[in-house]
Design a protein around this motif. Structure first.
Motif, PDB file in Angstrom:
ATOM      1  N   THR A  73       0.914  -0.822   0.636  1.00 27.71           N
ATOM      2  CA  THR A  73      -0.314  -0.298  -0.267  1.00 27.71           C
ATOM      3  C   THR A  73       1.088   1.458  -0.302  1.00 27.71           C
ATOM      4  N   GLU A  74       2.102   1.246   0.879  1.00 30.01           N
ATOM      5  CA  GLU A  74       2.632   2.194   0.768  1.00 30.01           C
ATOM      6  C   GLU A  74       3.444   2.883  -0.469  1.00 30.01           C
ATOM      7  N   LYS A  75       4.193   1.325  -0.720  1.00 26.09           N
ATOM      8  CA  LYS A  75       4.803   1.537  -2.038  1.00 26.09           C
ATOM      9  C   LYS A  75       3.775   1.244  -3.281  1.00 26.09           C
ATOM     10  N   PHE A  76       3.206   1.616  -3.218  1.00 23.79           N
ATOM     11  CA  PHE A  76       1.489   1.816  -4.625  1.00 23.79           C
ATOM     12  C   PHE A  76       1.234   3.282  -4.547  1.00 23.79           C
ATOM     13  N   GLN A  77       1.974   4.362  -3.410  1.00 23.25           N
ATOM     14  CA  GLN A  77       1.495   5.766  -3.857  1.00 23.25           C
ATOM     15  C   GLN A  77       3.285   6.363  -4.442  1.00 23.25           C
ATOM     16  N   MET A  78       4.448   5.380  -3.891  1.00 23.39           N
ATOM     17  CA  MET A  78       5.581   5.351  -4.331  1.00 23.39           C
ATOM     18  C   MET A  78       5.742   4.900  -6.082  1.00 23.39           C
ATOM     19  N   LEU A  79       4.104   4.463  -6.857  1.00 25.23           N
ATOM     20  CA  LEU A  79       4.478   4.347  -8.475  1.00 25.23           C
ATOM     21  C   LEU A  79       3.575   4.566  -8.393  1.00 25.23           C
ATOM     22  N   VAL A  80       2.932   5.341  -8.424  1.00 25.53           N
ATOM     23  CA  VAL A  80       2.095   6.505  -8.448  1.00 25.53           C
ATOM     24  C   VAL A  80       3.343   8.090  -9.063  1.00 25.53           C
ATOM     25  N   GLU A  81       4.088   8.316  -8.327  1.00 27.04           N
ATOM     26  CA  GLU A  81       4.656   9.120  -8.569  1.00 27.04           C
ATOM     27  C   GLU A  81       5.703   9.369  -8.984  1.00 27.04           C
ATOM     28  N   ARG A  82       6.650   7.838  -9.187  1.00 24.96           N
ATOM     29  CA  ARG A  82       7.989   7.656 -10.253  1.00 24.96           C
ATOM     30  C   ARG A  82       7.522   6.960 -11.448  1.00 24.96           C
ATOM     31  N   GLY A  83       5.959   6.225 -11.584  1.00 28.36           N
ATOM     32  CA  GLY A  83       5.793   5.765 -12.618  1.00 28.36           C
ATOM     33  C   GLY A  83       6.369   4.235 -12.906  1.00 28.36           C
ATOM     34  N   ASN A  84       6.697   4.106 -12.160  1.00 28.39           N
ATOM     35  CA  ASN A  84       7.071   2.245 -11.452  1.00 28.39           C
ATOM     36  C   ASN A  84       7.397   1.697 -10.376  1.00 28.39           C
ATOM     37  N   LEU A  85       7.193   0.560 -10.260  1.00 29.32           N
ATOM     38  CA  LEU A  85       8.467   0.312  -8.552  1.00 29.32           C
ATOM     39  C   LEU A  85       8.319  -1.762  -9.586  1.00 29.32           C
ATOM     40  N   LEU A  86       9.495  -2.109  -8.338  1.00 34.02           N
ATOM     41  CA  LEU A  86       9.626  -3.689  -8.846  1.00 34.02           C
ATOM     42  C   LEU A  86       9.563  -3.826  -7.013  1.00 34.02           C
ATOM     43  N   GLU A  87       8.714  -5.480  -7.001  1.00 39.18           N
ATOM     44  CA  GLU A  87       8.987  -5.387  -5.964  1.00 39.18           C
ATOM     45  C   GLU A  87       8.645  -6.996  -5.199  1.00 39.18           C
ATOM     46  N   SER A  88       9.800  -7.590  -4.105  1.00 39.54           N
ATOM     47  CA  SER A  88       9.424  -8.681  -3.999  1.00 39.54           C
ATOM     48  C   SER A  88       8.002  -8.567  -3.091  1.00 39.54           C
ATOM     49  N   ILE A  89       6.857 -10.311  -3.485  1.00 43.55           N
ATOM     50  CA  ILE A  89       5.785 -10.552  -2.410  1.00 43.55           C
ATOM     51  C   ILE A  89       5.654 -11.761  -2.989  1.00 43.55           C
ATOM     52  N   ASP A  90       4.419 -12.210  -1.638  1.00 43.04           N
ATOM     53  CA  ASP A  90       3.637 -12.911  -2.187  1.00 43.04           C
ATOM     54  C   ASP A  90       2.693 -13.258  -2.334  1.00 43.04           C
ATOM     55  N   LEU A  91       2.254 -14.045  -3.749  1.00 44.51           N
ATOM     56  CA  LEU A  91       0.475 -13.937  -4.347  1.00 44.51           C
ATOM     57  C   LEU A  91      -0.030 -15.263  -3.673  1.00 44.51           C
ATOM     58  N   ILE A  92      -1.542 -15.050  -4.115  1.00 39.12           N
ATOM     59  CA  ILE A  92      -2.210 -15.999  -3.188  1.00 39.12           C
ATOM     60  C   ILE A  92      -3.079 -16.608  -4.710  1.00 39.12           C
ATOM     61  N   PRO A  93      -2.577 -17.565  -4.950  1.00 37.76           N
ATOM     62  CA  PRO A  93      -2.875 -18.725  -6.118  1.00 37.76           C
ATOM     63  C   PRO A  93      -4.495 -19.170  -5.653  1.00 37.76           C
ATOM     64  N   LYS A  94      -4.987 -19.723  -6.847  1.00 36.40           N
ATOM     65  CA  LYS A  94      -6.184 -20.442  -5.832  1.00 36.40           C
ATOM     66  C   LYS A  94      -6.473 -21.210  -5.760  1.00 36.40           C
ATOM     67  N   SER A  95      -4.734 -22.091  -4.989  1.00 36.53           N
ATOM     68  CA  SER A  95      -4.531 -23.060  -4.525  1.00 36.53           C
ATOM     69  C   SER A  95      -3.869 -22.430  -2.831  1.00 36.53           C
ATOM     70  N   GLY A  96      -4.490 -21.871  -2.718  1.00 33.98           N
ATOM     71  CA  GLY A  96      -4.200 -21.331  -1.272  1.00 33.98           C
ATOM     72  C   GLY A  96      -2.618 -21.239  -0.869  1.00 33.98           C
ATOM     73  N   LEU A  97      -1.997 -21.774  -1.615  1.00 36.47           N
ATOM     74  CA  LEU A  97      -0.114 -22.149  -1.260  1.00 36.47           C
ATOM     75  C   LEU A  97       0.235 -20.778  -1.856  1.00 36.47           C
ATOM     76  N   PRO A  98       0.906 -19.798  -0.937  1.00 33.41           N
ATOM     77  CA  PRO A  98       1.522 -18.555  -1.757  1.00 33.41           C
ATOM     78  C   PRO A  98       2.685 -18.841  -2.489  1.00 33.41           C
ATOM     79  N   ILE A  99       2.497 -18.165  -3.407  1.00 35.35           N
ATOM     80  CA  ILE A  99       4.191 -18.220  -4.653  1.00 35.35           C
ATOM     81  C   ILE A  99       4.463 -16.827  -4.063  1.00 35.35           C
ATOM     82  N   PRO A 100       6.103 -16.390  -3.935  1.00 38.81           N
ATOM     83  CA  PRO A 100       6.901 -15.794  -3.652  1.00 38.81           C
ATOM     84  C   PRO A 100       6.827 -15.339  -5.181  1.00 38.81           C
ATOM     85  N   VAL A 101       6.660 -14.064  -5.509  1.00 40.43           N
ATOM     86  CA  VAL A 101       7.088 -12.670  -6.826  1.00 40.43           C
ATOM     87  C   VAL A 101       7.917 -12.028  -7.081  1.00 40.43           C
TER      88      VAL A 101
END
Length: 135
Positions: A46-74
């Motif tokens: 949420t904090e980084k999204f503001q940086m995206l709006v200001e700078r125009g780009n953002l590179l982050e490593s996070i975990d996404l939740i697939p349909k299976s429910g087991l997080p995937i690092p991306v």
């Protein structure tokens, strides 16, 4: 690839996005980006999204939740397309994370062996000194 609007709703996804997380295009259309992000990463993003709006780009490593429910690092590289939409290119970094964990364990084991070796050398030196005193 995910295309996200200014409110965070998923505008469109490519076929690899459906394959990666297991949701259909219809399911994605009813979701917001934050529906896919694990809770522990949501505040930071949420904090980084503001940086995206200001700078125009953002590179982050996070975990996404697939349909299976087991997080995937991306890793997500997001850019502002300039028309109220953002394009997020997502890479599955599961293998990279496993390799990093394996290397960290090997490094820890090597450090432990080095500590033992230094300790044994110290004991050997003390034994030699004591042996010389006994004579």
């Amino acid at each position: 690839i995910f295309v996200i609007n200014q409110s965070g709703a998923l505008d469109s996804v490519n076929p690899m996005a459906t394959k990666l997380l297991g949701y259909t295009e219809d399911e994605y259309r009813q979701m917001r980006l934050f529906d896919l992000i694990t809770p522990e990463h949501q505040d930071r993003l949420t904090e980084k999204f503001q940086m995206l709006v200001e700078r125009g780009n953002l590179l982050e490593s996070i975990d996404l939740i697939p349909k299976s429910g087991l997080p995937i690092p991306v890793e997500i590289n997001t850019v502002n397309l300039g028309n109220g939409l953002y394009q997020a290119i997502v890479w599955d970094i599961t293998v990279r994370k496993r390799v990093e964990e394996h290397l960290a364990k090997q490094r820890d084991r090597a450090e432990e062996k080095q500590v033992v070796a230094v300790g044994l050398e110290h004991v050997r030196m003390l034994a030699e000194r004591n042996h010389g005193v006994d004579e």
